[in-house]
Design a protein around this motif. Structure first.
Motif, mmCIF file in Angstrom:
data_model
loop_
_atom_site.group_PDB
_atom_site.id
_atom_site.type_symbol
_atom_site.label_atom_id
_atom_site.label_comp_id
_atom_site.label_asym_id
_atom_site.label_seq_id
_atom_site.Cartn_x
_atom_site.Cartn_y
_atom_site.Cartn_z
ATOM 1 N N PHE A 165 2.659 6.126 -2.112
ATOM 2 C CA PHE A 165 3.600 7.138 -1.657
ATOM 3 C C PHE A 165 4.965 7.102 -2.343
ATOM 4 O O PHE A 165 5.756 8.001 -2.179
ATOM 5 N N CYS A 166 5.247 6.087 -3.108
ATOM 6 C CA CYS A 166 6.554 5.979 -3.746
ATOM 7 C C CYS A 166 6.394 6.035 -5.264
ATOM 8 O O CYS A 166 6.866 5.147 -5.992
ATOM 9 N N GLN A 167 5.762 7.048 -5.732
ATOM 10 C CA GLN A 167 5.546 7.164 -7.180
ATOM 11 C C GLN A 167 6.516 8.160 -7.767
ATOM 12 O O GLN A 167 6.937 9.087 -7.259
ATOM 13 N N TYR A 190 0.833 -1.203 0.000
ATOM 14 C CA TYR A 190 0.000 0.000 0.000
ATOM 15 C C TYR A 190 0.869 1.255 0.000
ATOM 16 O O TYR A 190 0.617 2.202 -0.744
ATOM 17 N N PHE A 191 1.905 1.235 0.815
ATOM 18 C CA PHE A 191 2.807 2.376 0.885
ATOM 19 C C PHE A 191 3.480 2.622 -0.464
ATOM 20 O O PHE A 191 3.516 3.747 -0.956
#
Length: 72
Positions: free
Chosen positions: A70-72, A65-66
Motif C-alpha cells: 500500500f505504500c508504493q 505487508y502494509f
C-alpha cells in the motif's frame, strides 16, 4: 403468538442470546481468530497455497505487508 403464528417476543429473545454468544471472551481470543482466518483462507483458496501464505504473512508481519502493498 403474533401474526401468522410468529412470536415477536421469541425473536427478540433469540437476538439477545446471539449477542451474548458473540460477546463471549473466547470469541475475542487473537490466537483463535488467527487460526480461524487461516483455515477460512485455506478453504477459500481452492488449493492456491500462495493465497494462504499471503494471508499468513499479512497476519504475522502487518507493517511489512502494509508497506509492501500500500505504500508504493
Amino acid at each position: 403468538m403474533g401474526w401468522f403464528g410468529f412470536g415477536f417476543n421469541r425473536k427478540r429473545g433469540s437476538k439477545q442470546l446471539r449477542q451474548q454468544q458473540v460477546a463471549s471472551p473466547e470469541k475475542d481470543d487473537p490466537q483463535l481468530r488467527s487460526t480461524a482466518l487461516l483455515e477460512l483462507s485455506r478453504r477459500l483458496a481452492f488449493g492456491q497455497s500462495q493465497i494462504v501464505d499471503e494471508v499468513s504473512e499479512a497476519m504475522l508481519h502487518e507493517e511489512d505487508y502494509f508497506v509492501r502493498w500500500f505504500c508504493q
